[in-house]
Design an enzyme around this catalytic site. Sequence first.
Site, short mmCIF file in Angstrom:
data_model
loop_
_atom_site.label_atom_id
_atom_site.label_comp_id
_atom_site.label_asym_id
_atom_site.label_seq_id
_atom_site.Cartn_x
_atom_site.Cartn_y
_atom_site.Cartn_z
N GLU A 1 0.84 -1.21 0.00
CA GLU A 1 0.00 0.00 0.00
C GLU A 1 0.87 1.26 0.00
O GLU A 1 0.72 2.13 0.86
CB GLU A 1 -0.95 -0.01 1.19
CG GLU A 1 -1.99 -1.13 1.08
CD GLU A 1 -3.09 -1.07 2.14
OE1 GLU A 1 -2.83 -0.55 3.23
OE2 GLU A 1 -4.20 -1.55 1.87
N GLU B 1 -5.48 -8.20 -1.58
CA GLU B 1 -6.21 -8.08 -0.31
C GLU B 1 -7.65 -7.73 -0.62
O GLU B 1 -7.93 -6.91 -1.50
CB GLU B 1 -5.64 -6.95 0.57
CG GLU B 1 -4.35 -7.26 1.24
CD GLU B 1 -3.90 -6.15 2.19
OE1 GLU B 1 -4.77 -5.46 2.78
OE2 GLU B 1 -2.69 -5.98 2.33
C1 BGP Z 1 -4.55 -3.03 4.60
C2 BGP Z 1 -3.25 -3.57 5.06
C3 BGP Z 1 -3.30 -4.79 5.84
C4 BGP Z 1 -4.59 -5.04 6.54
C5 BGP Z 1 -5.84 -4.61 5.85
C6 BGP Z 1 -7.09 -4.58 6.68
O1 BGP Z 1 -4.52 -1.68 4.74
O2 BGP Z 1 -2.36 -3.78 4.01
O3 BGP Z 1 -2.16 -4.86 6.59
O4 BGP Z 1 -4.57 -5.05 7.87
O5 BGP Z 1 -5.69 -3.36 5.26
O6 BGP Z 1 -7.10 -3.46 7.48
P1 BGP Z 1 -7.45 -3.49 8.99
O7 BGP Z 1 -6.59 -4.53 9.59
O8 BGP Z 1 -7.16 -2.15 9.49
O9 BGP Z 1 -8.89 -3.83 9.07
#
Ligand code: BGP
Length: 479
Positions: free
Chosen positions: A176, A377
């Site tokens: 990201e 993701e």
């Molecule tokens: C993205 C990241 C992850 C992950 C995901 C979900 O931003 O790359 O590391 O955690 O989002 O976000 P969160 O865990 O804040 O719900």
Amino acid sequence: MQNFRKDFLWGGATAANQYEGAWDEGGKGDSVPDHCTVGSASSPKWVTEEIRPDVLYPSHEAADFYHHYKEDIALAAQMGFRVFRLSINWTRIFPTGLEEEPNEEGLLFYENVFAELHRYGIEPLVTLSHYELPYTLVRRYNGWAGRETIDCFVRYSRAVLDRFHGSVRYWLTFNEINSGTMPMGTVMSLGIIRGYTGPVPDAPADPQTRFQALHHQFIASALTVRYAHEHYPELKIGDMNLFSAMYPLTCRPVDVLACQRRNQMTNWFCSDIQVRGSYPYYAERYFEENNIRIRKEPEDDRILREGTVDFYTFSYYMSSCVSANEHKEMAGGNGIGGEKNPYLQASDWGWQIDPDGLHYSLNEIYGRYRIPIMVVENGLGAYDKKEPDGSVHDGYRIDYMRSHIAAMKEAVRDGVDLMGYTPWGWIDVVSASTGEMAKRYGFVFVDKYDDGTGTLARSPKDSFYWYQKVIRTNGEDLR
Ligand code: BGP
């Protein structure tokens, strides 16, 4: 009509700092997330300069992949994974980031993990930097604000490429990376927090420092890609973006223009550089209006040109709306918040659920770059309830996944070259934004709670069996 390709990479995604635990074992040093506390949907997590004995730091144990990797990989194999996304924790390999030689014990851990994956025919997909900056580099260089951090990263990325080029074919440089264009990237991604203790969202970061730090990441990424291409041409190296579909709140032309502007500087800015090899034209005006001046070395433009990626990857959770009038009713989101969309429902954390937005985004991205794409993701963070018999009935997660996979299928039918899909946190991990365990994404439940208790036992949720079927039928059967 086209469906998912035969060798479609079905799998799941994780990141070391949210999953591995064992934060001070095997010679590992402390990284930025090791200094971050637990928060919640309503109160932010903190970053502390010193690690305090009386405070709980969720990354320290996380879901303890470090000691459970064989069991977890067996579960992934049971679902039929063809790819497993994980990150290498920089501080396992270079504990402070400053060492000249890598830590053999850290390398051995990943060597064992990759061997275990290959035993089941699962391809590793490795993120080199997933919010895992050595904290020593924060103290020494103010994180990525210091140009010196580039050399430290390149030393690390070369060491792991040299060691693992034979066992890892797919690599991503920065997770990201475009989070650095927003205040949310200040702590986790850029580490520009020297001397700061306080709530993560309040960490001070002027745009000048942020964009300079981001420039250093672009150079570090491009140098890594160039090195990999020169030495190991069989490898595929991708970028990784936080992508949020964006819509104008109304069809008023000024809303459309505001939306276009926002899209450029949040969704496209980084990938335009990493895929096309130079700063995009629209950045100039943005920099001027925000008093940003990027300091470049004479060789930088060439490095960017020579270090473009082979494939484009992104995280997709939600969409948002943009209006020229600041602001009506705001929705939450993965860094990119925005106006509330009256046509969409949101998760318990306020992220607006929008599978059509994924279909739309895939076309936008492929139309712009025409290189293979991977969704690395996606998923639903939710409060799960474990029944006394250990089962978790997460039909809401199945609904979310089903609609998003159907959206990907539509994009494939449109002709988008989609390589694979790794839903986020396929096994429960610590949340990146809040530090909670309670925000669960997994197909596998991990018995671990926000107060640090739990047996760490793993148990498949209903979605586990559903996803297993999806993979078995190559995405044909989504019922
Ligand atoms: C993205 C990241 C992850 C992950 C995901 C979900 O931003 O790359 O590391 O955690 O989002 O976000 P969160 O865990 O804040 O719900």
